[in-house]
Each structure stands twice: as C-alpha cells, then as structure tokens.
Scaffold this motif. Sequence first.
Motif, PDB file in Angstrom:
ATOM      1  N   UNK A  19       1.273  -0.992   0.153  1.00 43.48           N
ATOM      2  CA  UNK A  19       0.054  -0.186  -0.274  1.00 43.48           C
ATOM      3  C   UNK A  19       0.763   1.091  -0.168  1.00 43.48           C
ATOM      4  N   UNK A  20       2.418   1.246  -0.169  1.00 38.51           N
ATOM      5  CA  UNK A  20       2.735   2.515   0.431  1.00 38.51           C
ATOM      6  C   UNK A  20       3.066   2.839  -1.068  1.00 38.51           C
ATOM      7  N   UNK A  21       3.388   4.439  -1.140  1.00 39.11           N
ATOM      8  CA  UNK A  21       3.529   5.086  -2.246  1.00 39.11           C
ATOM      9  C   UNK A  21       5.442   5.967  -1.363  1.00 39.11           C
ATOM     10  N   UNK A 368       4.740  18.538 -13.190  1.00 42.31           N
ATOM     11  CA  UNK A 368       4.583  18.187 -12.324  1.00 42.31           C
ATOM     12  C   UNK A 368       5.701  17.419 -11.515  1.00 42.31           C
ATOM     13  N   UNK A 369       6.556  17.435 -12.623  1.00 41.89           N
ATOM     14  CA  UNK A 369       7.721  16.857 -11.073  1.00 41.89           C
ATOM     15  C   UNK A 369       9.268  17.430 -11.567  1.00 41.89           C
TER      16      UNK A 369
ATOM     17  N   UNK B 102       6.176  10.802 -16.303  1.00 41.32           N
ATOM     18  CA  UNK B 102       5.160   9.643 -16.973  1.00 41.32           C
ATOM     19  C   UNK B 102       5.401   9.597 -18.291  1.00 41.32           C
ATOM     20  N   UNK B 109       1.680   4.406 -11.063  1.00 38.89           N
ATOM     21  CA  UNK B 109       2.435   5.200 -11.113  1.00 38.89           C
ATOM     22  C   UNK B 109       2.731   7.193 -10.878  1.00 38.89           C
ATOM     23  N   UNK B 110       2.461   7.404 -12.268  1.00 39.37           N
ATOM     24  CA  UNK B 110       3.145   8.235 -12.374  1.00 39.37           C
ATOM     25  C   UNK B 110       1.927   9.533 -12.889  1.00 39.37           C
ATOM     26  N   UNK B 112      -0.731   8.398 -10.990  1.00 38.89           N
ATOM     27  CA  UNK B 112      -1.415   9.239  -9.473  1.00 38.89           C
ATOM     28  C   UNK B 112      -0.853  10.110  -9.974  1.00 38.89           C
ATOM     29  N   UNK B 113       0.023  10.234  -9.452  1.00 38.45           N
ATOM     30  CA  UNK B 113       0.956  11.611  -9.039  1.00 38.45           C
ATOM     31  C   UNK B 113       0.557  12.735  -9.722  1.00 38.45           C
ATOM     32  N   UNK B 114       0.819  13.304 -11.444  1.00 38.02           N
ATOM     33  CA  UNK B 114      -0.239  14.211 -11.433  1.00 38.02           C
ATOM     34  C   UNK B 114      -1.289  14.216 -11.548  1.00 38.02           C
ATOM     35  N   UNK B 127      -2.004   5.433  -3.393  1.00 37.25           N
ATOM     36  CA  UNK B 127      -2.801   5.090  -4.793  1.00 37.25           C
ATOM     37  C   UNK B 127      -2.420   3.306  -5.210  1.00 37.25           C
TER      38      UNK B 127
END
Lengths: 405, 149
Positions: A19-21, A368-369, B102, B109-110, B112-114, B127
């Motif tokens: 469940x970890x991110x 975004x990153x 992404x 994964x990315x 979700x982050x976005x 997530x």
Amino acid sequence: MKRIALTLLCAGFAAAAFAADFGLVFDNVSSYAYSGEGTFFQKDRATLWLSMPVSAAFDFYGSLRTDYRYPDASSPFGQSAFSVDVGRLEFKGSLPMGSGSPLALTAGRFLLADDGTRLLSGRMDGATLSYFLPGMSIDGMVGYMGLLPKEDAKVLVSVDDIADYEDADLYFAAPRVVATARVRFTELFARHDLSVTLVGQFDLRSLAEADPDEIVHSQYLALSLKGPIARLLYHEAYADLGTGERTSGFALMGAAGYALKFFMPEVAQLKLAFSADYATGSSGVFAPFVPISQRQVGFAFNAPLGNNLIFGLDASMKPVSVLTFGLKGNAFLRASTQKLEDPDFSDGSKELYLGVEADAYAYLDIASDVSLSLSGGAFVPNAGGTYVSGSPVRYIASGTATLSF
Amino acid sequence: MSKNVVIMLVVILWAAAAMYAQSNEAIDRILAADAVDYGKVAYLVLVASDNIAEDAGESRSFEMLKELKWVDPGVAETDPVSLSEYAYFLMKAFGLRGGLMYSLVPGKRYAYRELVSRKVIQGRADPADRVTGDRAIRVLGRILDLVGD
C-alpha cells in the motif's frame, strides 16, 4: 509459535509495503553572493520518501535526505561536503472524540510554523494536537530541538547559541523544549480571522556560566488578524510581545506589522502587496527582538529579524500557467541606534536608514515533477551614513532546480 | 450546509450533466459501489471521454479497455480497481499530458502523481486504495473541469 508470529509480521509488512507510495526528489541549489568579495554556495540534495497508511485513521510519512554541499559544513560525521539526515518521520491521524469532531494528532518529526513564520518555522521533533469547533480551532504542540541540525533549527537566542552555531564541530542544535498553544477564530467579525498564540522556548542547558545579559528562555504572545476589506483587497496585521529570561532579570521585546494585499485573478493572477514590519531594538524598556528560529529579513541584505523597520512592495503575476514572475523592493531602517553586527557598519553612526533592496524572482513549473526557480537581488547600503564610505552594493543570485521521480 | 458540501454537489451535478447520456442505472450502480471494479470504471471513463457509446455496457467497455492495452491481460471485469489504476485510465482516456516521468514511463504510478499534483485526487489517498463509487464520480468531475468539458 515463533514461526507463526514471524510469518504474520512478514505478511503485515508485505501488506503495508503493497500500500506504500515512495519516491525520490533531487534538488539542486546554486547561489552566488557578493559583498565586497564573492562567495559561491552549492547544495545538491536527494530525498527518498515513503508514505503509507498504518491504520484506518493513521498515515505514516518518512523521508531520508542526503546532501552534498560546497563549501563543507557541519554534518553528523564532522565538517564534510556530505551529510545525511532524517527529513520527516511523521505519524498523522485522528482520534474519535465521541459525537464531536475528531482530535487530529501528529507525532514524530514534522514541519511547523507559526502564523506569519516570524517566531518559529522549520522542522520539529514532538507532537501536535488539534481540535476543531464551529468557528474556531485549538491546537497545541510540544517539541524538542536538540536532535535537529543547527543549520536547520537556526536558533540564535543566547550568546551560547551564537557560539555553538559558529562552532564547526557541532552539528546538532542545543537541547531546547518548545511549546505552543493557539486559538484561531474563523470569520470572527467582517470575515476576519483572529489568531492568538502563545509560544515558549526553554533552554535545557545549565545556566551556571550564562552571560548575565543574554536571553536564555523566551516566551511570546502573538496576535494576528486578517481578512478582506473590499473586493480583491485584503489586509493583515500582527503584534508579537515577547519576554526574554536573563539571569539578571527579564527583557521585553516586540514586533508588529501590517500588510495590504491586492489580488486580481482575472489579470494574470496579479498580486500587489505593501507591507510594513517593525521589530524592537535596544531602546527604552525594550530589548532587541529575538525570535526562536532566526530568519533573514532581506535577500541580498542578510540582517536578522530584530531592530528593524522595513517597508516593502511586492508585485507578482502569472503571465502563463507555468510561470510566476515577481519584483520586490524593500527599504530598511533600524529601529534604534543600537550597533549593527556588520563589518561595514560605521561605528558611532546615529542614522537609522540602512539602505534599499530590489529583487526579482521567477518560478517555472516545467512539468508536475520538474520545476525551476531563479531569483536575484541587490542591496544598496547607506554608504557614508550607517555604513562606512565606499561600502559595496551587495548582490545575490540563486537558482534551484527540482526533479521528482 | 457547508461550502464544501455545496461545491461537491455542484461537481457531482456537473459530472452527471456531462455524462447525461449515460444510463441512470449505471450511475446508480457506480455510486452505490464500495469499491468500483474494472467493468464499472471502464464504462464510466470511456463513455465520459466519448470513446464508447453509452449503450455499450460494462462488459463491452471492459473489453475495449483490454483491447487498448490499458489493463493487465490477467485482470477480470469484476476485480476492484486501485486509485492509481483509475488515474491511469483517466489520463489515457482524456489524453492528458503528464510530467517528465509520465512521458518517459507512462503508467499508473506517475498518472496517480500527476492527478494528485493537479488536485484532481484530493484528501487522504494512497495509490493502492480501492475507489468508492462516490470518489470515482467526484474525481471524474474534476477531470471534466480540467479538460473544460
């Protein structure tokens, strides 16, 4: 039995890990400052973070960071270019309180700031409790600063603090307990929010060899009021009254300020702000204002909060969604004729005007990153007045790039 | 009634208006779900993004999701969807551009982050969380707001 327990433990960790991110963030900060001679500063930081729910009501967030710095600075293993630190280690959740709202709890190493970030800001090891009622909220915090790096805690209250800060062999901040209690009233009148905060810091070191004039423990009463006064126009005012405990008695200190802010979202999110801030110097019954966490009042002008009168103008806009651009101007005066701890200070000067600073800044959210920020400033000192003749203009330029994986 | 509740109702109504062609029964089933499955999510996302007709049904929508290779071949229509997988379907269906990572490694994964970064996914979230029907509709409402539908 042991095998069963071990299996259950592994299963529990596997479920939690599922469940970890998690992620990795790289930050690069480069800056160059000139004040008669140039200094270059570089910091590259990698932060590994993990976030996971630990129960239906509690979450865990932890981060570990490693730094490369130039020039070398204090680290857990002496003066070094490299350093390692626990960034955050935070358990956060809520406890049911019968039919009322739940009690919010945060424990571990977390980020903390008072309203306006004048007295205390940064990381803290401790616990906070918050309770929300209709129209108001109450929160309290108890923390310990002795496990934080001194560079981060930046507590420069007593003479011993300053000596420790300058001691290259010391890495941790001094052992010190900090406690806060705050009541916030939301929309108390005319859509104005009022916040009343009590903050205290207590040095756990022995006072046997303390300088009789140095402040050791300090306590503050902070009032803050903010709200709209017209469409697109907001204002906020604050007043902080502090007492500093000396071995020879008490010192009284204070700070106050007012800001008027204009925000026009339809015109490229235009923001204009005028501010006036005052912090007592050594004058009459007052001692120089000393917050718990020290901060710099200017960008190129590297004076601490205390013995200041500052008038500021700030204008920023977002011409495109990924870019924020701003210009800032500050006029600095000292609040009393108390001597400045500055190599260019003109001894015996009675002038209050210190100089003027102009800054420009830009934040670019490429994605975004990926983000980039650039800022630069110049401080023109009152040379021949408060500062000796020929005091150079001070410049600083800084850039930060961040990449998240 | 608090401001948040009003905003939530407006978003739900807007999302509902944008998906006016979808069957009321399908929406009711989704809203009632404690954990939406691939079939429901496929129908919701593909219809809202005009990738499939409203009368396609959950099974046909799920088949299309597989044909598009947006899901692992081993999953079943009735398997619950995680929040990060839901984010990925939304990113793909609405053709949203993600961040650098992404773009390099497109995946859940990315995605979700976005959507966390764009405040499409709000509140306490992980997530791996299962997605309630109510949350699925609210997240879709914010996506429609984002794309200006």
